[in-house]
Design an enzyme around this catalytic site. Structure first.
Site, PDB file in Angstrom:
ATOM      1  N   ARG A 135       2.568 -17.852   9.699  1.00  0.00           N
ATOM      2  CA  ARG A 135       3.146 -16.675   8.882  1.00  0.00           C
ATOM      3  C   ARG A 135       3.926 -15.626   8.967  1.00  0.00           C
ATOM      4  NH1 ARG A 135      -1.860 -12.734  10.687  1.00  0.00           N
ATOM      5  NH2 ARG A 135      -1.685 -10.675   9.493  1.00  0.00           N
ATOM      6  N   ARG A 172      -5.192   5.072   8.816  1.00  0.00           N
ATOM      7  CA  ARG A 172      -5.185   4.967  10.172  1.00  0.00           C
ATOM      8  C   ARG A 172      -5.502   6.708  10.170  1.00  0.00           C
ATOM      9  NH1 ARG A 172      -3.631  -0.071  12.822  1.00  0.00           N
ATOM     10  NH2 ARG A 172      -2.673  -1.327  11.205  1.00  0.00           N
ATOM     11  N   LYS A 197      -5.624 -11.428  -0.108  1.00  0.00           N
ATOM     12  CA  LYS A 197      -6.319 -11.659   0.779  1.00  0.00           C
ATOM     13  C   LYS A 197      -7.688 -10.749   0.307  1.00  0.00           C
ATOM     14  CE  LYS A 197      -4.423 -10.493   4.711  1.00  0.00           C
ATOM     15  NZ  LYS A 197      -3.580  -9.292   5.535  1.00  0.00           N
ATOM     16  N   THR A 256      -9.280 -14.700  10.801  1.00  0.00           N
ATOM     17  CA  THR A 256      -9.181 -13.376  11.000  1.00  0.00           C
ATOM     18  C   THR A 256     -10.399 -13.978  12.808  1.00  0.00           C
ATOM     19  OG1 THR A 256      -9.230 -11.944   9.624  1.00  0.00           O
ATOM     20  CG2 THR A 256     -10.377 -11.077  11.377  1.00  0.00           C
TER      21      THR A 256
END
Length: 478
Positions: free
Chosen positions: A33, A74, A220, A281
């Site tokens: 990845r 963020r 995803k 994850t």
């Protein structure tokens, strides 16, 4: 025993040497990845070339997966680098505030539309839920909050809204540039972060094709609104070539208590629609620093294998961890252990379905026959595009599936499919069907994948090297 579940490893500073990369591939990595959230284009180009070179030297099929950053929402930066918040503190998230002057009372935002997505009563989770705030009111560009769960908060931490529903588009301007990079690097897979609907996947596919890319698209699954609506989830899966259970942001949005059931649902639905699925994850998080996984991590990886995932993914464990090859070997060992269980070897997939395509019917019939016939040691699939081994890989079995293809692109793509091992083989160089069969068996014997006298089931098409022409199943002896 060949491992059926595939391993995805994220590349980073810890994997940059040829020695480490060689160890990773020899340890069993099937897909690497490239995380576009970190590094620059030259980093990704260098790593992609390194993987192609070393996997070629080792004779291994290793697929390249690019992972778009997506709309990471963020906070900005604090003047002192960090703050500490206590429960019941007042705090303001301000889209109009200086991006580097955050204080213990206020900080800026990278996503300027967040105030428009919030209202009184919303719960905002910062730094993966380590700090939680409740919105009290929104005034202009400022979201006034009350801290519910306090703690240390540092620069650039992510924000999620419990329950999801933020309006940020799935593809940012950076993502669009990275799609061009993915096309230029000829990646095999491209992961789309935070898709809200099938339309997001369609947009990414159009941009990729316009850039000349041919990568398969991986959705995803990490938004609450996708998993909370079954029809939306199914539409996203069907629009994709593969899916990823992205448990980080998804777990924050829906809550940890719901995550296990949702993981099983996504894997089930992906298999129903014949889509490969990656579980990701924190699978071996402790091995970023430790030399052994925790028992909980062992159970997590094994549970994903028993759920039917095609692949399990490592992130920081390999990208920045202290033991990249050791964590791959540990994950491989756990997968092999889980695959010994009967639940990993039995399947009723599509037993009550009708098939519109001849090649899919042949694939399903072959797996059923192989699983119910004594003495069969392997399934051999001559394939042009990789579709037949994909269908076969949806059926749990203790038997390896060997995909023989003349296409290096197809060889790398099937590296993600559960239970499938790919080899290069060109049947068009043979003069008749008998020579095609014998050449395939000889290749497997030469590579130590079969023993003389082994019984195998082989699928192929009467017309060689044409996509969709598989129409024959044969029982042969090596």
């Amino acid at each position: 025993m060949l491992r059926r579940t595939k391993v995805v490893a994220t590349l980073g500073p810890a994997t940059d040497s040829d020695e480490v990369m060689t160890c990773l591939i020899e340890a069993g990595v099937n897909v690497v990845r490239l995380n576009f959230s970190h590094g620059v284009v030259e980093d990704h180009r260098r790593r992609a070339q390194q993987v192609r070179r070393i996997s070629g030297q080792l004779g291994r099929a290793v697929a390249l997966l690019g992972d778009l950053q997506g709309p990471k929402i963020r906070i900005t930066r604090f003047a002192e680098g960090e703050i500490t918040l206590a429960p019941d503190d007042a705090f303001v998230l301000d889209a109009g505030f200086d991006t580097s002057a955050g204080t213990a009372q206020r900080v800026g935002l990278t996503y300027k539309d967040l105030p428009g997505d919030c209202s009184a009563g919303d719960m905002l989770l910062l730094d993966d839920g380590r700090v939680t705030m409740q919105v009290e009111k929104v005034v202009g560009k400022a979201i006034h909050c009350r801290v519910v769960i306090g703690g240390r908060l540092t620069n650039n931490k992510g924000i999620n809204r419990q329950g999801g529903g933020l309006s940020a588009p799935a593809l940012t301007e950076k993502d669009k540039e990275d799609i061009n990079t993915a096309a230029a690097l000829e990646l095999d897979y491209l992961a789309i972060s935070f898709p809200r609907s099938a339309a997001d996947i369609a947009q990414a596919r159009q941009l990729l094709y316009q850039a000349g890319g041919k990568a398969a698209l991986v959705s995803k699954i990490e938004r609450a609104e996708v998993v909370n609506n079954r029809s939306t989830l199914d539409e996203v899966i069907r629009a994709s070539d593969a899916v990823m259970v992205a448990r980080g942001d998804l777990g924050v949005e829906i809550g940890d208590a719901e995550l296990v059931g949702i993981q099983k649902l996504i894997i089930d639905q992906a298999r129903i629609y014949n889509r490969p699925v990656i579980t990701a994850t924190q699978m071996m998080e402790s091995m970023i620093t430790n030399s052994l996984p925790t028992r909980a991590e062992v159970f997590d990886v094994a549970n994903a294998v028993l759920d039917g995932t095609d692949a399990v993914m490592l992130s920081a464990e390999t990208a920045t961890g202290a033991h990249p090859d050791r964590v791959v070997r540990a994950m491989t060992r756990i997968c092999l252990g889980a695959e010994k269980q009967p639940a990993a070897q039995l399947s009723t997939h599509r037993m009550d379905w009708n098939f519109a395509r001849v090649d899919e019917a042949i694939a399903m019939a072959t797996m059923y026959a192989a699983n119910h016939m004594d003495g069969v040691k392997a399934i051999v699939c001559l394939t042009e595009s990789g579709s037949t081994p994909l269908w076969m890989s949806r059926i749990n079995s203790a038997l390896p599936i060997f995909a023989l293809t003349r296409s290096e692109t197809s060889r790398r793509k099937v590296a993600l499919y559960r239970g499938v091992e790919a080899l290069l083989y060109d049947p068009t160089q043979k003069s008749n069907g008998h020579e095609v069969n014998q050449g395939a068996l000889d290749l497997l014997l030469e590579n130590g994948l079969l023993n003389p006298g082994d019984r195998v089931m082989m699928t192929k098409g009467d017309t060689m090297a044409v996509v969709g022409e598989t129409n024959t199943m044969q029982i042969l002896k090596a």
